[in-house]
Motif scaffolding. Structure first.
Motif, PDB file in Angstrom:
ATOM      1  N   SER A  79      10.299  -1.688   1.657  1.00  0.00           N
ATOM      2  CA  SER A  79      10.508  -2.186   3.004  1.00  0.00           C
ATOM      3  C   SER A  79      11.672  -1.445   3.642  1.00  0.00           C
ATOM      4  O   SER A  79      12.725  -1.254   3.028  1.00  0.00           O
ATOM      5  CB  SER A  79      10.795  -3.690   2.958  1.00  0.00           C
ATOM      6  N   ALA A  80      11.484  -1.007   4.907  1.00  0.00           N
ATOM      7  CA  ALA A  80      12.533  -0.297   5.642  1.00  0.00           C
ATOM      8  C   ALA A  80      12.555  -0.814   7.075  1.00  0.00           C
ATOM      9  O   ALA A  80      12.083  -0.157   8.008  1.00  0.00           O
ATOM     10  CB  ALA A  80      12.287   1.202   5.608  1.00  0.00           C
ATOM     11  N   GLY A  81      13.065  -2.042   7.248  1.00  0.00           N
ATOM     12  CA  GLY A  81      13.088  -2.655   8.571  1.00  0.00           C
ATOM     13  C   GLY A  81      11.689  -2.959   9.053  1.00  0.00           C
ATOM     14  O   GLY A  81      10.933  -3.687   8.401  1.00  0.00           O
ATOM     15  N   ASN A  82      11.318  -2.392  10.189  1.00  0.00           N
ATOM     16  CA  ASN A  82       9.976  -2.596  10.736  1.00  0.00           C
ATOM     17  C   ASN A  82       8.968  -1.606  10.156  1.00  0.00           C
ATOM     18  O   ASN A  82       7.833  -1.534  10.640  1.00  0.00           O
ATOM     19  CB  ASN A  82      10.001  -2.459  12.260  1.00  0.00           C
ATOM     20  N   TYR A  83       9.386  -0.850   9.167  1.00  0.00           N
ATOM     21  CA  TYR A  83       8.536   0.169   8.571  1.00  0.00           C
ATOM     22  C   TYR A  83       8.391  -0.064   7.065  1.00  0.00           C
ATOM     23  O   TYR A  83       9.141  -0.821   6.452  1.00  0.00           O
ATOM     24  CB  TYR A  83       9.116   1.567   8.815  1.00  0.00           C
ATOM     25  N   VAL A  84       7.418   0.620   6.490  1.00  0.00           N
ATOM     26  CA  VAL A  84       7.255   0.695   5.033  1.00  0.00           C
ATOM     27  C   VAL A  84       7.380   2.155   4.648  1.00  0.00           C
ATOM     28  O   VAL A  84       6.689   3.017   5.222  1.00  0.00           O
ATOM     29  CB  VAL A  84       5.891   0.134   4.580  1.00  0.00           C
ATOM     30  N   ALA A  99       4.678  -0.995   9.651  1.00  0.00           N
ATOM     31  CA  ALA A  99       3.917  -2.105   9.078  1.00  0.00           C
ATOM     32  C   ALA A  99       4.881  -2.969   8.286  1.00  0.00           C
ATOM     33  O   ALA A  99       6.040  -2.603   8.059  1.00  0.00           O
ATOM     34  CB  ALA A  99       2.794  -1.594   8.181  1.00  0.00           C
ATOM     35  N   THR A 100       4.408  -4.127   7.857  1.00  0.00           N
ATOM     36  CA  THR A 100       5.204  -4.966   6.974  1.00  0.00           C
ATOM     37  C   THR A 100       4.775  -4.703   5.536  1.00  0.00           C
ATOM     38  O   THR A 100       3.623  -4.300   5.275  1.00  0.00           O
ATOM     39  CB  THR A 100       5.011  -6.459   7.286  1.00  0.00           C
ATOM     40  N   LEU A 101       5.684  -4.941   4.608  1.00  0.00           N
ATOM     41  CA  LEU A 101       5.337  -4.736   3.201  1.00  0.00           C
ATOM     42  C   LEU A 101       4.253  -5.721   2.769  1.00  0.00           C
ATOM     43  O   LEU A 101       3.406  -5.402   1.936  1.00  0.00           O
ATOM     44  CB  LEU A 101       6.586  -4.892   2.325  1.00  0.00           C
ATOM     45  N   ALA A 102       4.260  -6.913   3.358  1.00  0.00           N
ATOM     46  CA  ALA A 102       3.234  -7.911   3.022  1.00  0.00           C
ATOM     47  C   ALA A 102       1.844  -7.421   3.425  1.00  0.00           C
ATOM     48  O   ALA A 102       0.859  -7.634   2.700  1.00  0.00           O
ATOM     49  CB  ALA A 102       3.543  -9.236   3.714  1.00  0.00           C
ATOM     50  N   ALA A 103       1.750  -6.753   4.570  1.00  0.00           N
ATOM     51  CA  ALA A 103       0.453  -6.235   5.019  1.00  0.00           C
ATOM     52  C   ALA A 103      -0.035  -5.123   4.101  1.00  0.00           C
ATOM     53  O   ALA A 103      -1.227  -5.048   3.761  1.00  0.00           O
ATOM     54  CB  ALA A 103       0.563  -5.731   6.455  1.00  0.00           C
ATOM     55  N   VAL A 104       0.885  -4.254   3.684  1.00  0.00           N
ATOM     56  CA  VAL A 104       0.511  -3.179   2.754  1.00  0.00           C
ATOM     57  C   VAL A 104       0.114  -3.759   1.407  1.00  0.00           C
ATOM     58  O   VAL A 104      -0.855  -3.313   0.777  1.00  0.00           O
ATOM     59  CB  VAL A 104       1.684  -2.179   2.608  1.00  0.00           C
ATOM     60  N   GLU A 105       0.855  -4.768   0.972  1.00  0.00           N
ATOM     61  CA  GLU A 105       0.530  -5.416  -0.310  1.00  0.00           C
ATOM     62  C   GLU A 105      -0.874  -6.004  -0.274  1.00  0.00           C
ATOM     63  O   GLU A 105      -1.625  -5.920  -1.266  1.00  0.00           O
ATOM     64  CB  GLU A 105       1.547  -6.511  -0.603  1.00  0.00           C
ATOM     65  N   ALA A 106      -1.259  -6.621   0.838  1.00  0.00           N
ATOM     66  CA  ALA A 106      -2.591  -7.224   0.946  1.00  0.00           C
ATOM     67  C   ALA A 106      -3.690  -6.188   0.745  1.00  0.00           C
ATOM     68  O   ALA A 106      -4.763  -6.506   0.221  1.00  0.00           O
ATOM     69  CB  ALA A 106      -2.741  -7.896   2.309  1.00  0.00           C
ATOM     70  N   LEU A 158      -3.207  -3.131  -0.976  1.00  0.00           N
ATOM     71  CA  LEU A 158      -3.053  -2.362  -2.217  1.00  0.00           C
ATOM     72  C   LEU A 158      -3.026  -3.215  -3.489  1.00  0.00           C
ATOM     73  O   LEU A 158      -3.118  -2.669  -4.586  1.00  0.00           O
ATOM     74  CB  LEU A 158      -1.775  -1.521  -2.155  1.00  0.00           C
ATOM     75  N   GLU A 159      -2.929  -4.516  -3.348  1.00  0.00           N
ATOM     76  CA  GLU A 159      -2.833  -5.361  -4.543  1.00  0.00           C
ATOM     77  C   GLU A 159      -4.049  -5.202  -5.442  1.00  0.00           C
ATOM     78  O   GLU A 159      -3.934  -5.132  -6.663  1.00  0.00           O
ATOM     79  CB  GLU A 159      -2.658  -6.823  -4.131  1.00  0.00           C
ATOM     80  N   ARG A 160      -5.231  -5.131  -4.833  1.00  0.00           N
ATOM     81  CA  ARG A 160      -6.457  -5.007  -5.641  1.00  0.00           C
ATOM     82  C   ARG A 160      -6.596  -3.621  -6.261  1.00  0.00           C
ATOM     83  O   ARG A 160      -7.490  -3.383  -7.074  1.00  0.00           O
ATOM     84  CB  ARG A 160      -7.695  -5.320  -4.808  1.00  0.00           C
ATOM     85  N   CYS A 161      -5.711  -2.703  -5.855  1.00  0.00           N
ATOM     86  CA  CYS A 161      -5.748  -1.346  -6.399  1.00  0.00           C
ATOM     87  C   CYS A 161      -4.717  -1.148  -7.510  1.00  0.00           C
ATOM     88  O   CYS A 161      -4.462  -0.011  -7.930  1.00  0.00           O
ATOM     89  CB  CYS A 161      -5.506  -0.331  -5.291  1.00  0.00           C
ATOM     90  N   GLY A 162      -4.104  -2.242  -7.963  1.00  0.00           N
ATOM     91  CA  GLY A 162      -3.169  -2.145  -9.076  1.00  0.00           C
ATOM     92  C   GLY A 162      -1.713  -2.079  -8.686  1.00  0.00           C
ATOM     93  O   GLY A 162      -0.854  -1.827  -9.540  1.00  0.00           O
ATOM     94  N   PHE A 163      -1.397  -2.320  -7.412  1.00  0.00           N
ATOM     95  CA  PHE A 163      -0.004  -2.334  -6.979  1.00  0.00           C
ATOM     96  C   PHE A 163       0.570  -3.738  -7.140  1.00  0.00           C
ATOM     97  O   PHE A 163      -0.118  -4.736  -6.868  1.00  0.00           O
ATOM     98  CB  PHE A 163       0.114  -1.871  -5.534  1.00  0.00           C
ATOM     99  N   VAL A 164       1.822  -3.806  -7.585  1.00  0.00           N
ATOM    100  CA  VAL A 164       2.441  -5.083  -7.940  1.00  0.00           C
ATOM    101  C   VAL A 164       3.733  -5.256  -7.142  1.00  0.00           C
ATOM    102  O   VAL A 164       4.567  -4.347  -7.075  1.00  0.00           O
ATOM    103  CB  VAL A 164       2.746  -5.141  -9.459  1.00  0.00           C
ATOM    104  N   ARG A 165       3.907  -6.437  -6.557  1.00  0.00           N
ATOM    105  CA  ARG A 165       5.150  -6.763  -5.850  1.00  0.00           C
ATOM    106  C   ARG A 165       6.195  -7.162  -6.889  1.00  0.00           C
ATOM    107  O   ARG A 165       6.046  -8.160  -7.581  1.00  0.00           O
ATOM    108  CB  ARG A 165       4.893  -7.905  -4.863  1.00  0.00           C
ATOM    109  N   THR A 166       7.259  -6.379  -7.000  1.00  0.00           N
ATOM    110  CA  THR A 166       8.284  -6.634  -8.011  1.00  0.00           C
ATOM    111  C   THR A 166       9.588  -7.154  -7.414  1.00  0.00           C
ATOM    112  O   THR A 166      10.474  -7.598  -8.153  1.00  0.00           O
ATOM    113  CB  THR A 166       8.600  -5.339  -8.787  1.00  0.00           C
ATOM    114  N   HIS A 167       9.692  -7.089  -6.115  1.00  0.00           N
ATOM    115  CA  HIS A 167      10.925  -7.457  -5.422  1.00  0.00           C
ATOM    116  C   HIS A 167      10.536  -7.713  -3.976  1.00  0.00           C
ATOM    117  O   HIS A 167       9.497  -7.224  -3.509  1.00  0.00           O
ATOM    118  CB  HIS A 167      11.934  -6.287  -5.536  1.00  0.00           C
ATOM    119  N   ARG A 168      11.335  -8.456  -3.251  1.00  0.00           N
ATOM    120  CA  ARG A 168      10.954  -8.728  -1.856  1.00  0.00           C
ATOM    121  C   ARG A 168      10.840  -7.450  -1.043  1.00  0.00           C
ATOM    122  O   ARG A 168      10.165  -7.415  -0.012  1.00  0.00           O
ATOM    123  CB  ARG A 168      11.972  -9.672  -1.216  1.00  0.00           C
ATOM    124  N   GLY A 169      11.479  -6.375  -1.517  1.00  0.00           N
ATOM    125  CA  GLY A 169      11.416  -5.116  -0.783  1.00  0.00           C
ATOM    126  C   GLY A 169      10.711  -3.993  -1.509  1.00  0.00           C
ATOM    127  O   GLY A 169      10.745  -2.849  -1.048  1.00  0.00           O
TER     128      GLY A 169
END
Length: 262
Positions: A175-180, A194-201, A203-214
């Protein structure tokens, strides 16, 4: 429903083949007798076929890949269910045959109960295994058809540029402010509004894991996990290091599973 249709079709096919075989092998048999035997057997099987379906849902053949303990539980459950399945099949089939014979003014002789049950159990064990396999195969094909294909790339809109980055080349996203900011394997760090939450939605099914809020990391590119104390960890992605917060225990479990499966 498709599995049940296939199972009933298999039962009907066996009924016809067995009846014709018995008439061919024993021409002296009354014409109706083999059809009564096989029809009652088929109908009884159709009434108890839910047992291999249920056992297959609890312990599918795929569980055989889960280690010795899972294999032991798999065989114990299916053997017990197969015995119960055969017992029900024999009891229902026998009751039907006695009823049909009585309606025809005949007496049905089942024979020595123990010997006949052993004989039927050998056949029922084969049909049980066949039905478990049929239900599992149909379910696997349906799930494969319903599962969306995993994309091979992700489009990063960096200002006016569009970067089509292969998923394997994306190490992480932060996460970088209003950017990823995406960290690519070749060292580039493109920014996408974009928001990191939108990117996570996406990429999550592609094996990406949220490890930290950023931070969002590509589990397939993880090269190591390092404890930092107090429950926090560091995810090593080659030369890149990403934080893994203790507030994301599910992420730690997923990354450990990815590490052990590698």
């Amino acid at each position: 429903m498709q599995g049940w249709t296939v199972a009933v079709g298999v039962i009907a096919a066996f009924m016809v083949v067995n009846a014709l075989t018995e008439l061919t092998d024993s021409p002296s048999l009354r014409l109706w007798a083999p059809w009564v035997w096989e029809a009652t057997s088929a109908l009884a099987l159709a009434l108890v076929v839910w047992l291999p379906w249920l056992a297959g849902r609890i312990a599918p053949p795929a569980r055989l890949n889960d280690g010795w303990g899972a294999c032991t539980r798999f065989f114990a459950l299916h053997l017990a269910t197969a015995v119960f399945y055969s017992l029900l099949h024999v009891l229902v089939m026998g009751a039907m045959r006695h009823g049909v014979y009585a309606a025809l003014g005949e007496v049905y002789d089942y024979g020595p109960p123990v010997e006949r049950f052993i004989y039927e159990f050998r056949k029922d064990l084969l049909s049980y295994g066949l039905f478990v396999g049929v239900f599992w195969a149909v379910r696997s094909l349906r799930e494969a058809r319903e599962t969306p294909l995993r994309p091979v790339s992700f489009d990063i809109r960096d200002g006016a540029r569009l970067i089509r980055a292969p998923l394997d080349d994306i190490l992480a996203a932060t996460s970088a402010g209003n950017y990823v900011e995406f960290v690519l394997a070749d060292g580039r760090r493109p920014l996408m509004r974009a928001t990191l939450a939108a990117v996570e939605a996406e990429l999550e099914r592609c094996g990406f894991v949220r490890t930290h809020r950023g931070w969002l990391v590509n589990a397939a590119r993880m090269s190591g996990l390092r404890p930092e104390g107090s429950g926090d960890w560091t995810v090593e992605l080659g030369s890149l290091e990403a934080p893994l917060s203790r507030r994301y225990p599910e992420a730690l479990e997923r990354l450990r599973a990815e590490r052990s499966g590698a």
